[in-house]
Design a protein around this motif. Sequence first.
Motif, PDB file in Angstrom:
ATOM      1  N   ALA A 104     -42.329   8.389   1.776  1.00 36.70           N
ATOM      2  CA  ALA A 104     -41.455   7.598   0.898  1.00 36.70           C
ATOM      3  C   ALA A 104     -41.008   6.300   1.567  1.00 36.70           C
ATOM      4  O   ALA A 104     -40.882   5.268   0.904  1.00 36.70           O
ATOM      5  CB  ALA A 104     -40.243   8.427   0.490  1.00 36.70           C
ATOM      6  N   ALA A 105     -40.761   6.353   2.870  1.00 34.86           N
ATOM      7  CA  ALA A 105     -40.288   5.160   3.574  1.00 34.86           C
ATOM      8  C   ALA A 105     -41.344   4.051   3.531  1.00 34.86           C
ATOM      9  O   ALA A 105     -41.045   2.885   3.269  1.00 34.86           O
ATOM     10  CB  ALA A 105     -39.948   5.512   5.025  1.00 34.86           C
ATOM     11  N   LEU A 106     -42.600   4.449   3.759  1.00 36.83           N
ATOM     12  CA  LEU A 106     -43.685   3.464   3.754  1.00 36.83           C
ATOM     13  C   LEU A 106     -43.977   2.991   2.327  1.00 36.83           C
ATOM     14  O   LEU A 106     -44.121   1.793   2.067  1.00 36.83           O
ATOM     15  CB  LEU A 106     -44.933   4.086   4.397  1.00 36.83           C
ATOM     16  CG  LEU A 106     -46.099   3.156   4.690  1.00 36.83           C
ATOM     17  CD1 LEU A 106     -45.670   1.953   5.526  1.00 36.83           C
ATOM     18  CD2 LEU A 106     -47.222   3.921   5.414  1.00 36.83           C
ATOM     19  N   GLU A 107     -44.023   3.946   1.398  1.00 35.44           N
ATOM     20  CA  GLU A 107     -44.254   3.595  -0.006  1.00 35.44           C
ATOM     21  C   GLU A 107     -43.167   2.641  -0.511  1.00 35.44           C
ATOM     22  O   GLU A 107     -43.446   1.677  -1.227  1.00 35.44           O
ATOM     23  CB  GLU A 107     -44.273   4.879  -0.854  1.00 35.44           C
ATOM     24  CG  GLU A 107     -44.941   4.720  -2.195  1.00 35.44           C
ATOM     25  CD  GLU A 107     -44.329   5.621  -3.262  1.00 35.44           C
ATOM     26  OE1 GLU A 107     -44.889   6.680  -3.549  1.00 35.44           O
ATOM     27  OE2 GLU A 107     -43.275   5.252  -3.811  1.00 35.44           O
ATOM     28  N   GLY A 108     -41.937   2.904  -0.100  1.00 28.11           N
ATOM     29  CA  GLY A 108     -40.814   2.063  -0.536  1.00 28.11           C
ATOM     30  C   GLY A 108     -40.967   0.616  -0.083  1.00 28.11           C
ATOM     31  O   GLY A 108     -40.684  -0.319  -0.837  1.00 28.11           O
ATOM     32  N   ALA A 109     -41.422   0.441   1.159  1.00 35.15           N
ATOM     33  CA  ALA A 109     -41.614  -0.921   1.678  1.00 35.15           C
ATOM     34  C   ALA A 109     -42.700  -1.640   0.876  1.00 35.15           C
ATOM     35  O   ALA A 109     -42.587  -2.834   0.566  1.00 35.15           O
ATOM     36  CB  ALA A 109     -41.983  -0.869   3.155  1.00 35.15           C
ATOM     37  N   VAL A 110     -43.756  -0.893   0.523  1.00 33.02           N
ATOM     38  CA  VAL A 110     -44.855  -1.506  -0.240  1.00 33.02           C
ATOM     39  C   VAL A 110     -44.397  -1.848  -1.670  1.00 33.02           C
ATOM     40  O   VAL A 110     -44.735  -2.900  -2.200  1.00 33.02           O
ATOM     41  CB  VAL A 110     -46.095  -0.581  -0.246  1.00 33.02           C
ATOM     42  CG1 VAL A 110     -47.196  -1.164  -1.122  1.00 33.02           C
ATOM     43  CG2 VAL A 110     -46.609  -0.372   1.172  1.00 33.02           C
ATOM     44  N   TRP A 111     -43.595  -0.982  -2.278  1.00 37.46           N
ATOM     45  CA  TRP A 111     -43.051  -1.280  -3.619  1.00 37.46           C
ATOM     46  C   TRP A 111     -42.209  -2.561  -3.590  1.00 37.46           C
ATOM     47  O   TRP A 111     -42.308  -3.411  -4.483  1.00 37.46           O
ATOM     48  CB  TRP A 111     -42.169  -0.131  -4.119  1.00 37.46           C
ATOM     49  CG  TRP A 111     -42.858   0.890  -4.952  1.00 37.46           C
ATOM     50  CD1 TRP A 111     -43.183   2.161  -4.577  1.00 37.46           C
ATOM     51  CD2 TRP A 111     -43.275   0.770  -6.331  1.00 37.46           C
ATOM     52  NE1 TRP A 111     -43.784   2.831  -5.619  1.00 37.46           N
ATOM     53  CE2 TRP A 111     -43.849   1.999  -6.710  1.00 37.46           C
ATOM     54  CE3 TRP A 111     -43.224  -0.269  -7.267  1.00 37.46           C
ATOM     55  CZ2 TRP A 111     -44.368   2.235  -7.979  1.00 37.46           C
ATOM     56  CZ3 TRP A 111     -43.736  -0.043  -8.535  1.00 37.46           C
ATOM     57  CH2 TRP A 111     -44.308   1.198  -8.882  1.00 37.46           C
ATOM     58  N   ASP A 112     -41.366  -2.689  -2.585  1.00 32.63           N
ATOM     59  CA  ASP A 112     -40.509  -3.879  -2.492  1.00 32.63           C
ATOM     60  C   ASP A 112     -41.376  -5.130  -2.350  1.00 32.63           C
ATOM     61  O   ASP A 112     -41.164  -6.139  -3.041  1.00 32.63           O
ATOM     62  CB  ASP A 112     -39.550  -3.720  -1.302  1.00 32.63           C
ATOM     63  CG  ASP A 112     -38.620  -4.916  -1.126  1.00 32.63           C
ATOM     64  OD1 ASP A 112     -38.274  -5.577  -2.136  1.00 32.63           O
ATOM     65  OD2 ASP A 112     -38.206  -5.188   0.023  1.00 32.63           O
ATOM     66  N   LEU A 113     -42.373  -5.038  -1.476  1.00 36.48           N
ATOM     67  CA  LEU A 113     -43.283  -6.163  -1.260  1.00 36.48           C
ATOM     68  C   LEU A 113     -44.024  -6.515  -2.559  1.00 36.48           C
ATOM     69  O   LEU A 113     -44.123  -7.683  -2.957  1.00 36.48           O
ATOM     70  CB  LEU A 113     -44.281  -5.787  -0.156  1.00 36.48           C
ATOM     71  CG  LEU A 113     -45.338  -6.823   0.210  1.00 36.48           C
ATOM     72  CD1 LEU A 113     -44.689  -8.130   0.641  1.00 36.48           C
ATOM     73  CD2 LEU A 113     -46.214  -6.277   1.343  1.00 36.48           C
ATOM     74  N   TYR A 114     -44.512  -5.513  -3.231  1.00 36.38           N
ATOM     75  CA  TYR A 114     -45.242  -5.689  -4.500  1.00 36.38           C
ATOM     76  C   TYR A 114     -44.367  -6.416  -5.533  1.00 36.38           C
ATOM     77  O   TYR A 114     -44.789  -7.394  -6.160  1.00 36.38           O
ATOM     78  CB  TYR A 114     -45.660  -4.315  -5.014  1.00 36.38           C
ATOM     79  CG  TYR A 114     -46.225  -4.298  -6.410  1.00 36.38           C
ATOM     80  CD1 TYR A 114     -47.530  -4.717  -6.663  1.00 36.38           C
ATOM     81  CD2 TYR A 114     -45.433  -3.866  -7.489  1.00 36.38           C
ATOM     82  CE1 TYR A 114     -48.036  -4.695  -7.955  1.00 36.38           C
ATOM     83  CE2 TYR A 114     -45.943  -3.848  -8.776  1.00 36.38           C
ATOM     84  CZ  TYR A 114     -47.239  -4.271  -9.010  1.00 36.38           C
ATOM     85  OH  TYR A 114     -47.742  -4.255 -10.279  1.00 36.38           O
ATOM     86  N   ALA A 115     -43.141  -5.942  -5.688  1.00 33.36           N
ATOM     87  CA  ALA A 115     -42.243  -6.564  -6.684  1.00 33.36           C
ATOM     88  C   ALA A 115     -41.910  -8.002  -6.288  1.00 33.36           C
ATOM     89  O   ALA A 115     -41.878  -8.902  -7.143  1.00 33.36           O
ATOM     90  CB  ALA A 115     -40.967  -5.723  -6.822  1.00 33.36           C
TER      91      ALA A 115
END
Length: 375
Positions: A104-115
């Motif tokens: 979740a920690a890594l996925e969360g960083a990628v979601w933020d970057l994506y948005a």
Amino acid sequence: MAIEIDYILLRHMKMKLKAPFTTSFGSFQTKEFILVEAVDRNGVSGWGESVAFSAPWYSEETVKTNWHMLEEFLVPLLFSKPLRHPAELPERFAAIRQNNMAKAALEGAVWDLYAKRLGVPLYQSLGGTKREIEVGVSIGIQPKVSDLLRVIERYVAQGYRRIKVKIKPGWDVDVIREVRRAFPDVPLMADANSAYTLADVDRLKALDEFGLMMIEQPLAADDLMDHARLQALLETPLCLDESVRSYDDARKALELGSCRIINIKIGRVGGLEEARRIHHLCLERGVPVWCGGMLEAGVGRAHNIAITTLENFTLPGDTAASSHYWERDIITPEVEVQGGLIRVPDAPGIGYNVDRRQVERYTQFSKLFHCATTA
Ligand code: OSB
Ligand code: MG
């Protein structure tokens, strides 16, 4: 448009809570966690926060096991082939069993970057619509009932929408009775963090008379069956926290009748995408959800706010103000609660600025992982 990650920076963070937090498992005041920064080739940063604690009391994950999983497995998987959308990550990470908080920690960083790359707020990329969210506060076990009443008084005065009290055998029926006497109308719930077994059914049944919104996770994390038996005997709705680690856990819990409410924690279920699936399932089944907390710093807190904007988060969550936890958070502005509400920020991504000076102050050590394939 591919998400071209240039590097991942992991930071081992250490922050001191304003006050010790005590559950049925014990007490702690120092919070260590991993902060994940995903930087793309344009120098845009996305941020994620692991909610694993130093010790494995809430689940088996710890800060160190998360670091190991990220370094040896998850970051290499992220870098293994191009990524078009963060929703592809759960499948990519499925080769790794469990370790949901690390994922979740890594996925969360990628979601933020994506948005941020799209220039939209994270909450909108997730399909959220609420412009403000209702929040409650979770109060740890206190030395004396009089201390607890004083603390509750303070949070009721600040406008929090519901009060959650931690319970354990010996700190339960009598305590809740006192709280009810002092605050007859406050929306109230109790969280046991698995401190009971079915042998305690009479004690748990005695809580029915206090009109609690719910009892959270009274029994063991792996015991959907006993929760179903308990729920059949109680009027008070049960809410599951530790027991729900995936969409399938949620589905089974609802089919068995193990609970009537689900606490969704992004870290516990392995990321925003899985959290969203559980939300959709509960919406379909008419089961309300709320967003739990893990004493997050600002980055994790911002992710919680974003997911809470989805429509079926109809009950107040545990995302209290930054100042409830920290002298100084790692984001600006800090998360503020007014009248029990948080205004959802509209800036791209998580919507808060990460305060690099504060981040540096709290960083114990860090490590950088370059992506070879985008170079
Ligand atoms: O069980 O919800 C829980 C804190 C740490 C670990 C587990 C839990 C909690 C809380 C506090 O209840 C939530 C918060 O204020 O962040
Ligand atoms: Mg809980």
